[in-house]
Scaffold this motif. Structure first.
Motif, short mmCIF file in Angstrom:
data_model
loop_
_atom_site.label_atom_id
_atom_site.label_comp_id
_atom_site.label_asym_id
_atom_site.label_seq_id
_atom_site.Cartn_x
_atom_site.Cartn_y
_atom_site.Cartn_z
N LEU A 25 -1.68 4.62 8.70
CA LEU A 25 -2.38 4.91 7.16
C LEU A 25 -2.55 6.25 7.04
O LEU A 25 -1.81 6.24 5.35
CB LEU A 25 -4.02 5.11 7.69
CG LEU A 25 -5.12 4.90 7.27
CD1 LEU A 25 -5.35 3.91 6.07
CD2 LEU A 25 -6.30 5.89 7.54
N ALA A 26 -1.11 7.17 7.49
CA ALA A 26 -0.82 8.46 7.06
C ALA A 26 0.32 8.00 5.55
O ALA A 26 1.14 8.72 5.11
CB ALA A 26 -0.45 9.15 8.08
N ARG A 27 0.60 6.62 6.40
CA ARG A 27 2.09 6.73 5.70
C ARG A 27 1.54 5.57 3.55
O ARG A 27 2.72 5.86 2.77
CB ARG A 27 3.05 5.59 6.68
CG ARG A 27 3.49 6.30 7.53
CD ARG A 27 4.77 4.86 7.52
NE ARG A 27 6.03 5.07 6.56
CZ ARG A 27 6.90 3.66 6.39
NH1 ARG A 27 6.70 2.79 7.33
NH2 ARG A 27 8.12 4.28 5.43
N LEU A 28 0.19 5.37 3.83
CA LEU A 28 0.19 4.73 2.57
C LEU A 28 0.15 6.81 1.38
O LEU A 28 -0.61 7.38 2.14
CB LEU A 28 -1.46 4.47 3.06
CG LEU A 28 -1.85 2.97 3.78
CD1 LEU A 28 -2.86 2.02 4.20
CD2 LEU A 28 -0.08 1.65 3.16
N SER A 29 -0.14 5.52 0.13
CA SER A 29 -0.22 6.40 -0.86
C SER A 29 -1.79 7.08 -0.64
O SER A 29 -2.90 6.10 0.07
CB SER A 29 -0.14 6.01 -1.79
OG SER A 29 -0.38 4.58 -2.61
N GLY B 242 0.68 -0.87 -0.09
CA GLY B 242 0.19 0.18 0.05
C GLY B 242 0.07 1.14 -0.28
O GLY B 242 0.28 2.17 -0.13
N LEU B 243 1.95 1.11 0.94
CA LEU B 243 3.02 2.21 0.44
C LEU B 243 3.48 2.76 -1.01
O LEU B 243 3.65 3.84 -1.33
CB LEU B 243 4.39 1.83 1.19
CG LEU B 243 4.62 1.55 3.10
CD1 LEU B 243 5.33 1.26 2.70
CD2 LEU B 243 3.77 2.83 3.34
N ALA B 244 3.50 1.49 -2.21
CA ALA B 244 3.37 1.86 -2.81
C ALA B 244 1.98 2.17 -3.73
O ALA B 244 1.93 2.44 -5.09
CB ALA B 244 4.37 0.75 -4.13
N GLY B 245 1.08 2.10 -3.38
CA GLY B 245 0.08 2.38 -4.47
C GLY B 245 -1.21 1.28 -4.33
O GLY B 245 -2.12 0.79 -4.71
N GLY B 246 -0.37 -0.31 -3.79
CA GLY B 246 -1.88 -1.87 -3.73
C GLY B 246 -2.43 -1.48 -2.90
O GLY B 246 -2.78 -1.04 -1.43
N PHE B 247 -3.24 -2.05 -2.22
CA PHE B 247 -4.59 -2.27 -1.89
C PHE B 247 -3.81 -2.34 -0.18
O PHE B 247 -3.48 -3.89 0.04
CB PHE B 247 -5.66 -2.98 -1.36
CG PHE B 247 -6.49 -3.38 -0.26
CD1 PHE B 247 -7.60 -1.70 -0.48
CD2 PHE B 247 -6.82 -4.14 0.30
CE1 PHE B 247 -8.79 -1.68 1.04
CE2 PHE B 247 -8.32 -3.41 1.13
CZ PHE B 247 -8.25 -2.92 0.95
N PRO B 248 -4.22 -2.24 0.87
CA PRO B 248 -3.09 -2.40 1.81
C PRO B 248 -4.35 -3.48 2.43
O PRO B 248 -4.90 -2.86 3.56
CB PRO B 248 -2.67 -1.11 3.07
CG PRO B 248 -4.44 -0.39 2.26
CD PRO B 248 -4.46 -0.11 0.85
N LEU B 249 -4.33 -4.75 2.89
CA LEU B 249 -4.76 -5.37 3.66
C LEU B 249 -4.87 -5.38 5.12
O LEU B 249 -5.39 -5.85 5.57
CB LEU B 249 -4.45 -6.70 2.97
CG LEU B 249 -5.59 -7.82 3.61
CD1 LEU B 249 -6.52 -7.42 3.05
CD2 LEU B 249 -5.17 -9.38 2.64
N ARG B 250 -3.76 -5.52 5.19
CA ARG B 250 -3.16 -5.73 7.10
C ARG B 250 -3.40 -4.76 7.70
O ARG B 250 -4.51 -4.54 8.37
CB ARG B 250 -1.75 -5.90 6.73
CG ARG B 250 -1.52 -5.74 8.51
CD ARG B 250 0.34 -6.05 8.25
NE ARG B 250 0.66 -6.64 10.15
CZ ARG B 250 2.37 -7.29 9.99
NH1 ARG B 250 3.33 -7.18 9.56
NH2 ARG B 250 2.48 -6.87 11.18
N CYS B 251 -3.68 -3.23 6.97
CA CYS B 251 -3.58 -2.40 7.74
C CYS B 251 -5.78 -2.05 7.51
O CYS B 251 -6.03 -1.56 9.16
CB CYS B 251 -3.45 -0.69 6.52
SG CYS B 251 -4.54 0.95 7.85
N CYS B 252 -5.80 -2.89 6.40
CA CYS B 252 -7.75 -2.57 6.64
C CYS B 252 -8.07 -3.79 7.48
O CYS B 252 -9.08 -3.35 7.95
CB CYS B 252 -8.01 -3.33 4.65
SG CYS B 252 -10.02 -3.27 5.06
N ILE B 253 -7.29 -4.62 7.61
CA ILE B 253 -7.46 -5.53 9.37
C ILE B 253 -7.34 -4.99 9.65
O ILE B 253 -8.12 -5.23 11.06
CB ILE B 253 -6.90 -6.77 9.16
CG1 ILE B 253 -7.57 -7.75 7.74
CG2 ILE B 253 -7.75 -8.26 10.00
CD1 ILE B 253 -6.50 -9.04 7.35
N ALA B 254 -6.50 -4.46 10.45
CA ALA B 254 -6.32 -3.64 11.97
C ALA B 254 -7.27 -2.69 12.30
O ALA B 254 -7.76 -2.44 12.93
CB ALA B 254 -5.09 -2.50 11.71
#
Length: 531
Positions: free
Chosen positions: A121-125, A3-15
């Protein structure tokens, strides 16, 4: 993390989903088996949350380095386990002191975990960060539509809810701690201990420029306080003593999916979330007065509808808090901890105030049963008034992208020749090497109207913005247009798309009655002369 580079952040979503389910389990757990909500347990949890975020904010301001220690999350886990045990003991023994102490310990850990999740979350694109939040909430209510009826059918339903509260915290802890500590260290390196200011000075730019973007903290926190107040009052109504019929988790999941769908077709995605939530809350509040005028069967149905609308709207506000705070932190890394803890504290104080408002209104029902209904209608009117008047010049989308709801203050003046050189370099980078030579040799008059300084231009743009009713982002672009900046340069400088710049420029022209950039420069030049 993905997700840092633009993919869906699954782990962050679970959290995020685990934290949302944790909050839902908490709301259901503190509802007593008899009597009205909030009981001492409900108030204890809300008060403990406010105290926990206040403590975190104090540490973030005074000793931020203390939070960088790897042992802090594990100490938080120990506090949560001890607090949960105290809560269970307090409820079993009907001890207010034990329950309050337990909630305070548990909330300290939960608050810290929420801050870490916000930093991740703030570190994600931007695109995956926005997508993760509504996706998490939608999945929560899809799961709740199956899980909660089963839990509430158990003999020891409240014990099962407490177990769910603990389990969801552990899931969030497992998904958040490692990336959270990494994010915390990254933000600290970028300026959490003054690094951003030092880096800005070393680069020859001002701290204001390095940290520019978004409304002042006081404005942002005031908006978050209002959102918390609405959420707290709706929590009282939903879990109140109006012969509560609960909520439809299926309908809430549908509302979250509708938010996702609507935001995909709108440029102002965060404003869509706010307006959607506001409409749901207003609809739920306006149903309240009809409850007392219906028969028993229709009464239960209306309560069910009202509760579902209010709960869904409140969850939209909760999603908005995640998104706005993450975007603000991404633009101001030097204030990462203060923004997260302070913003969450504003929401917690608002929720506590909303609970108090609902309780006070309910207490007058003994005098007249119409008082709570009248308060609900008045609260709905206040929300509309705040949205139309208080937030007239505030845009959540601007808060994300770095604009303001009011004209920005002038940045410290830099050397005029250096300013023109920077403009020329920016145009060259955006428009190609062929235009670099001409841009580098452009006369100063093309980069700035008249012979005024940058500060004078900024003041003039602010005056014109107030007259024309420009938004913060439009004011920022107006100042750049007045200094002769091209659309590609503005897009590159503000990290937005060229189409977005064109839209803003079109709005600026319409509001100021201009038809070209030269007319904008003439308007600013005339304003400078008038001053």
């Amino acid at each position: 993390m993905k997700g840092l580079a633009g993919g869906f952040p699954l782990r962050c979503c679970i959290a995020l989903a685990a934290l949302a389910m944790n909050a839902l389990a908490l709301n259901l757990f503190v509802v007593p088996s008899t009597g009205s909500y909030p009981s001492y347990g409900g108030f204890a949890a809300a008060l403990a949350a406010a105290l926990a975020y206040a403590a975190l904010l104090a540490v973030a301001v005074r000793r931020p380095d203390a939070l960088l220690r790897p042992s802090v999350p594990w100490a938080g886990l120990a506090l949560f386990c001890a607090g949960s045990a105290l809560v269970a003991a307090g409820y079993r023994g009907e001890s207010t002191a034990a329950s309050l102490a337990g909630w305070l310990l548990a909330m300290l850990a939960t608050a810290w975990l929420a801050v870490l999740a916000g930093l991740v979350l703030a570190r994600l694109s931007p695109r995956p960060a926005f997508a993760a939040v509504p996706a998490a909430y939608a999945s929560v209510y899809v799961a709740a539509s199956v899980l909660m009826p089963f839990v509430e059918s158990l003999r020891a339903a409240r014990l099962a809810l407490l177990a769910l509260y603990v389990l969801t915290f552990l899931v969030a802890f497992a998904c958040t701690v490692r990336p959270g500590l990494s994010a915390l260290a990254a933000f600290a390196d970028q300026g959490g201990s003054g690094g951003a200011t030092r880096s800005a000075k070393a680069a020859g730019s001002s701290p204001a420029r390095a940290e520019a973007g978004g409304p002042p903290k006081a404005v942002l926190f005031a908006v978050l306080l209002a959102l918390g107040l609405a959420s707290g009052y709706t929590a009282f109504v939903v879990y109140g003593s109006r012969e509560s019929a609960g909520v439809s988790f299926v309908a809430m999941a549908a509302a979250m999916l509708a938010v996702i769908a609507a935001s995909r077709f709108s440029r102002g995605r965060t404003d869509v979330v706010f307006h959607f939530g506001l409409l749901l809350v207003l609809a739920g509040l306006l149903v309240v007065p009809f409850v007392a005028q219906t028969s028993s069967g229709e009464r239960v149905a209306l309560i069910h509808v009202s509760n579902t609308l209010l709960a869904a709207g409140s969850e939209c506000f909760a999603m908005l808090v995640w998104i706005v705070l993450a975007a603000r932190v991404a633009r101001r890394p030097a204030e990462a901890l203060v923004l997260q803890a302070g913003g969450r504290l504003a929401v917690a104080l608002g929720m506590l105030g909303g609970l108090v408002l609902g309780t006070v209104a309910s207490s007058f029902s003994a005098v007249s049963p119409l008082v709570p209904d009248a308060v609900a209608v008045a609260f709905a009117f206040a929300l509309v008034a705040y949205a139309l008047v208080g937030l007239r010049r505030f845009s959540f989308e601007d808060a994300l992208s770095g604009g303001e709801g009011v004209p920005q203050a002038a940045a410290p003046e830099r050397d005029a020749a250096a300013e023109v050189s920077a403009a020329a370099a920016g145009v060259a980078a955006a428009e190609g090497a062929a235009g670099a030579a001409s841009a580098a040799t452009a006369p100063m008059a093309e980069a700035s109207p008249g012979d005024g300084t940058r500060a004078a231009v900024e003041r003039s743009c602010g005056a014109l913005a107030r007259k024309g009713g420009l938004t913060g982002r439009e004011t920022e672009i107006l100042a750049m247009l007045a200094r002769g900046r091209s659309a590609p340069f503005i897009a590159q400088e503000l990290v937005i798309s060229p189409n977005t710049v064109k839209t803003h420029v079109k709005h600026i022209y319409a509001k100021l009655g201009a038809h070209s950039q030269q007319e904008i420069i003439d308007l600013v030049d005339g304003q400078c002369a008038a001053e």
